[in-house]
Every structure is written in structure tokens, then in C-alpha cells.
Design an enzyme around this catalytic site. Structure first.
Site, PDB file in Angstrom:
ATOM      1  N   SER A   9       0.662  -1.104   0.041  1.00  0.00           N
ATOM      2  CA  SER A   9       0.076  -0.045  -0.017  1.00  0.00           C
ATOM      3  C   SER A   9       0.810   1.199  -0.161  1.00  0.00           C
ATOM      4  O   SER A   9       0.258   2.424   0.067  1.00  0.00           O
ATOM      5  CB  SER A   9      -0.883   0.059   1.324  1.00  0.00           C
ATOM      6  OG  SER A   9      -0.034  -0.240   2.344  1.00  0.00           O
ATOM      7  N   THR A  37      -1.643   2.978   4.206  1.00  0.00           N
ATOM      8  CA  THR A  37      -0.898   4.116   4.255  1.00  0.00           C
ATOM      9  C   THR A  37       0.086   4.292   5.442  1.00  0.00           C
ATOM     10  O   THR A  37      -0.455   3.639   6.580  1.00  0.00           O
ATOM     11  CB  THR A  37      -1.695   5.421   4.190  1.00  0.00           C
ATOM     12  OG1 THR A  37      -2.185   5.487   2.857  1.00  0.00           O
ATOM     13  CG2 THR A  37      -0.708   6.687   4.252  1.00  0.00           C
ATOM     14  N   THR A  71       2.019   7.200   0.811  1.00  0.00           N
ATOM     15  CA  THR A  71       1.043   6.014   0.153  1.00  0.00           C
ATOM     16  C   THR A  71       1.096   5.665  -1.239  1.00  0.00           C
ATOM     17  O   THR A  71       1.428   6.856  -2.151  1.00  0.00           O
ATOM     18  CB  THR A  71      -0.257   6.377   0.649  1.00  0.00           C
ATOM     19  OG1 THR A  71      -1.167   5.085   0.449  1.00  0.00           O
ATOM     20  CG2 THR A  71      -0.855   7.508  -0.231  1.00  0.00           C
ATOM     21  N   ARG A  81      -6.946  10.030  -9.474  1.00  0.00           N
ATOM     22  CA  ARG A  81      -7.257  10.287  -8.045  1.00  0.00           C
ATOM     23  C   ARG A  81      -6.068  10.623  -6.954  1.00  0.00           C
ATOM     24  O   ARG A  81      -5.036   9.783  -6.809  1.00  0.00           O
ATOM     25  CB  ARG A  81      -8.269   8.843  -7.590  1.00  0.00           C
ATOM     26  CG  ARG A  81      -8.705   9.044  -6.434  1.00  0.00           C
ATOM     27  CD  ARG A  81      -7.744   8.464  -5.234  1.00  0.00           C
ATOM     28  NE  ARG A  81      -8.558   8.223  -3.915  1.00  0.00           N
ATOM     29  CZ  ARG A  81      -8.095   8.045  -2.655  1.00  0.00           C
ATOM     30  NH1 ARG A  81      -6.717   7.478  -2.707  1.00  0.00           N
ATOM     31  NH2 ARG A  81      -8.669   7.948  -1.439  1.00  0.00           N
ATOM     32  N   VAL A  82      -6.440  11.592  -6.090  1.00  0.00           N
ATOM     33  CA  VAL A  82      -5.651  11.971  -5.060  1.00  0.00           C
ATOM     34  C   VAL A  82      -6.283  11.887  -3.863  1.00  0.00           C
ATOM     35  O   VAL A  82      -7.555  12.180  -3.909  1.00  0.00           O
ATOM     36  CB  VAL A  82      -4.890  13.276  -5.281  1.00  0.00           C
ATOM     37  CG1 VAL A  82      -4.232  13.800  -4.136  1.00  0.00           C
ATOM     38  CG2 VAL A  82      -3.976  13.251  -6.661  1.00  0.00           C
ATOM     39  N   GLY A  83      -5.704  10.925  -3.031  1.00  0.00           N
ATOM     40  CA  GLY A  83      -6.469  11.026  -1.639  1.00  0.00           C
ATOM     41  C   GLY A  83      -5.829  12.080  -0.739  1.00  0.00           C
ATOM     42  O   GLY A  83      -5.520  13.197  -0.808  1.00  0.00           O
ATOM     43  N   ASP A  84      -6.121  11.520   0.623  1.00  0.00           N
ATOM     44  CA  ASP A  84      -5.834  12.373   1.549  1.00  0.00           C
ATOM     45  C   ASP A  84      -4.530  12.742   2.129  1.00  0.00           C
ATOM     46  O   ASP A  84      -3.937  13.722   2.539  1.00  0.00           O
ATOM     47  CB  ASP A  84      -6.757  12.296   3.067  1.00  0.00           C
ATOM     48  CG  ASP A  84      -6.150  10.650   3.491  1.00  0.00           C
ATOM     49  OD1 ASP A  84      -5.965   9.732   2.462  1.00  0.00           O
ATOM     50  OD2 ASP A  84      -5.806  10.429   4.757  1.00  0.00           O
ATOM     51  N   THR A 140      -4.890   7.137   8.268  1.00  0.00           N
ATOM     52  CA  THR A 140      -5.061   6.114   7.190  1.00  0.00           C
ATOM     53  C   THR A 140      -6.456   5.873   7.039  1.00  0.00           C
ATOM     54  O   THR A 140      -7.293   5.775   7.838  1.00  0.00           O
ATOM     55  CB  THR A 140      -4.286   4.908   7.772  1.00  0.00           C
ATOM     56  OG1 THR A 140      -4.217   3.911   6.935  1.00  0.00           O
ATOM     57  CG2 THR A 140      -4.633   4.423   9.005  1.00  0.00           C
ATOM     58  N   GLY A 141      -6.813   5.168   5.808  1.00  0.00           N
ATOM     59  CA  GLY A 141      -8.031   4.673   5.580  1.00  0.00           C
ATOM     60  C   GLY A 141      -8.458   5.348   4.459  1.00  0.00           C
ATOM     61  O   GLY A 141      -7.603   5.996   3.622  1.00  0.00           O
ATOM     62  N   GLY A 193      -9.440   8.074   2.182  1.00  0.00           N
ATOM     63  CA  GLY A 193      -9.067   9.298   2.033  1.00  0.00           C
ATOM     64  C   GLY A 193     -10.170  10.323   1.788  1.00  0.00           C
ATOM     65  O   GLY A 193     -10.086  11.534   2.552  1.00  0.00           O
TER      66      GLY A 193
HETATM   67  N1  ASP Z   1      -5.481   7.238   2.910  1.00  0.00           N
HETATM   68  C1  ASP Z   1      -5.112   6.531   1.534  1.00  0.00           C
HETATM   69  C2  ASP Z   1      -5.867   7.006   0.470  1.00  0.00           C
HETATM   70  O1  ASP Z   1      -6.853   7.512   0.619  1.00  0.00           O
HETATM   71  C3  ASP Z   1      -5.247   4.967   1.512  1.00  0.00           C
HETATM   72  C4  ASP Z   1      -4.454   4.339   2.955  1.00  0.00           C
HETATM   73  O2  ASP Z   1      -4.725   4.675   3.930  1.00  0.00           O
HETATM   74  O3  ASP Z   1      -3.753   3.416   2.484  1.00  0.00           O
HETATM   75  O4  ASP Z   1      -5.467   7.106  -0.583  1.00  0.00           O
END
Ligand code: ASP
Length: 327
Positions: free
Chosen positions: A84, A188, A206, A216-219, A239-240, A242
């Protein structure tokens, strides 16, 4: 006098650790938890243990928390078994490994890269953005050119195993990256540290949700969402899924709640409850938060049980089970 059992019950994570049977002595728990300890480094998930070890090498020598959190997460970035983060990370649905990362120091300086491809250590590029440019965030092709200018080398990060998994996913995969059941790959690494001088820093890196939409871009690279550090108060990371963290600006929220007097655990819990109150489909997502106040007191909370984090205080490097809303 507080008995060991009362002590465990007074500490949110103490409860989790007790129920998980992970910690064997009050000393271990006390050093890792809410009594506070400096220096200290904490990070998300099981792979945080190896990353903490690396970070600790710097903290033990009296080094800066900033150097510790940059160096620490690079262990996960380079580990092909960590599916990940970085090398070996799951690709997007078109087969590209795209990286998001950020870093923040004790002065409130921040650097970030998003949608970066083919670099082993995006966190190091993020630090260069922080230190070598007047900007906070650089993305995509611009980030690639900046990384090359800074001397970073391009390399393919898609391992044979990750390619095989993706090809397998393509046969039946539906585009539902937010479901923990269909896509449990949100692991992450986010790391928070306090050094001997009492200064805080944090990092996050991550490959994002596996099989996400291209682009796509996450948090994880968003300052305030997956990471926030305020030396006067504390730091928090996520984490999780995003999207949920971004919509509630989770890490900033948690630091501000600590400023108002909540403990790290209480602040993380409120961060989780904010998501739950806003999103009727909260059961379908997982988010885990970690926080550390400026005294080195630690807390964690997740939507669902299963979120783990690693705490290294110099004596022990232990994996803790976070409490979860659905406990
Ligand atoms: N927070 C990350 C995302 O949304 C995912 C992860 O925690 O692995 O990209």
C-alpha cells in the site's frame, strides 16, 4: 492509588491493548501511552514497526523529529511486501502506481507531492518541496520534473506480484475503491515523532487506494487531512479512505480539539465520530487516526476495529490495537 486495571481502563488505548492481550507489563503500556514520553515515534499499521526502528536511530542520537519521520517511512516505501506504499504498492485501475506523500515540521513548514510516479521515495521529494521551493504542493508531471531536477532517479515501482494482483482484479473488479470489503488495501504509513528537544514532525506516504481511478488523489498529501503538526499543541495523522478524511479535514480537526483540551484519544474519537455523523454509509469505510500531543502522549481511534499502530519509546517498539467505534 491507581491499580494497573484502573490505569488501563482510564486510557482508551489501554482498553484496546488489554483486550488484545498485546502488552504484558504496566511499564510497557505506561511508556507507550498516556503518561507521555519524549523522544517518541508512532506510526500506522504493522509495517510501522520497521519504520519506527529506523526513525528511532535518529531520535536516539538526539536527532530532529523531521529527519526521523522522513527516514522512517522510507523503510515502508522501499519494502515490496508493503502493498500500500511505494515500491510494491497496488496500482490504479489502469496499472499505474501513483504516489501521494507529505511532511510537516515543528515550525509549521510543509511539503507535499501528489500523483507522482516512478520515484522510490516520494516523502524525500515532499521534503525538497518544503525546503527548496516557495510552495507546499507539487503534483504530476511538475512533481516529476522537480524530482529529476533534485537528483532523484526514476524507476518502475510496479512489482511482478502487484501486476499479477491487478490483472486478477481486472477480471472481476468493480470500481468501488471505498468499500473495505472489496478493497481492504488502505494501509498508508503515517508517522508522528517528538524529539529530545520537544519538537514535533510528521510524515505520510502511500500508493493510495489500490485500483483507484487514474488521477485520483487521496488525503495522504493533503496538509490538514492526513497530517497536521502544531508544535504548540501536538500532531495527528490518518490512514483509511481518504475521501472521508479530506471532507472532515481530520488531522487538523484533531489537533484543534487537543488545543481545546481533549486528550489525544478523545480527539481521535471525535474525528471518527465527525465522519460517522456526516456519512450515512460510514459502515462501508474504514478510517484510523493517530495523535500525539506535545508531551508525547499518544491516542488512536478508528471507525472499525482492526486498525493497528506501532509505538517506539526507546525501550519497546510495540504494536497496539486501536479502539474502534464498532468495538
Ligand atoms: N488514505 C489513503 C488514501 O485514501 C489510503 C490508505 O490509507 O492506504 O489514498
Amino acid at each position: 492509588m491507581t491499580t494497573r486495571r484502573q490505569f488501563l481502563i482510564q486510557t482508551g488505548a489501554g482498553l484496546a491493548a488489554l483486550s488484545a492481550g498485546k502488552l504484558s507489563s504496566a511499564k510497557e503500556l505506561a511508556s507507550a501511552k498516556e503518561e507521555g514520553k519524549r523522544p517518541l515515534v508512532i506510526s500506522t499499521w504493522k509495517h510501522g514497526l520497521a519504520s519506527n526502528e529506523q526513525a528511532w536511530k535518529i531520535l536516539a542520537k538526539g536527532g530532529r523529529a523531521l529527519d526521523a519521520v522522513e527516514s522512517g517511512v522510507q523503510v515502508a516505501e522501499a519494502d515490496p511486501e508493503v502493498t500500500s506504499v511505494g515500491y510494491g504498492g497496488g496500482p490504479d485501475r489502469e496499472g499505474h502506481v501513483t504516489l501521494d506523500s507529505c511532511i510537516m515540521d515543528e515550525k509549521g513548514n510543509a511539503g507535499s507531492v501528489a500523483f507522482l510516479q516512478n520515484f522510490m521515495h516520494p516523502v524525500a521529494v515532499a521534503r525538497k518541496v518544503m525546503e527548496e521551493t516557495p510552495h507546499v504542493m507539487i503534483v504530476g508531471e511538475g512533481a516529476r520534473r522537480f524530482a529529476l531536477d533534485q537528483g532523484f532517479k526514476e524507476q518502475d515501482l510496479l512489482t511482478d506480484q502487484a501486476r499479477k494482483n491487478w490483472q486478477q482484479w481486472l477480471k472481476t473488479g468493480k470500481y468501488k475503491p471505498w468499500s473495505p470489503a472489496s478493497n481492504p488495501t488502505h494501509d498508508t504509513i503515517s508517522m508522528l515523532a517528538v524529539d529530545q528537544a520537544g519538537d514535533l514532525s510528521g510524515s505520510c506516504t502511500t500508493s493510495g487506494l489500490a485500483y483507484k481511478m487514474h488521477g485520483r488523489v487521496g488525503d495522504s498529501p493533503i496538509i490538514g487531512a492526513a497530517l497536521f503538526v502544531d508544535n504548540e499543541v501536538g500532531s495527528a495523522c490518518a490512514t483509511g479512505v481518504g475521501e472521508e478524511v479530506m471532507k472532515t479535514v481530520g488531522s487538523f480537526l484533531i489537533v484543534e480539539l487537543m488545543r481545546q483540551g481533549l486528550s489525544p484519544t478523545e480527539a481521535c474519537k471525535e474525528g471518527v465520530q465527525r465522519i460517522i455523523r456526516k456519512n450515512p454509509n460510514w459502515r462501508d469505510v474504514q478510517v484510523g487516526y493517530l495523535a500525539m500531543d506535545r508531551l508525547g502522549r499518544v491516542g488512536a481511534f478508528a471507525i472499525h476495529t482492526g486498525f493497528q499502530y506501532a509505538v517506539h519509546d526507546g525501550q519497546n517498539n510495540v504494536l497496539m490495537d486501536s479502539a474502534g467505534y464498532t468495538d
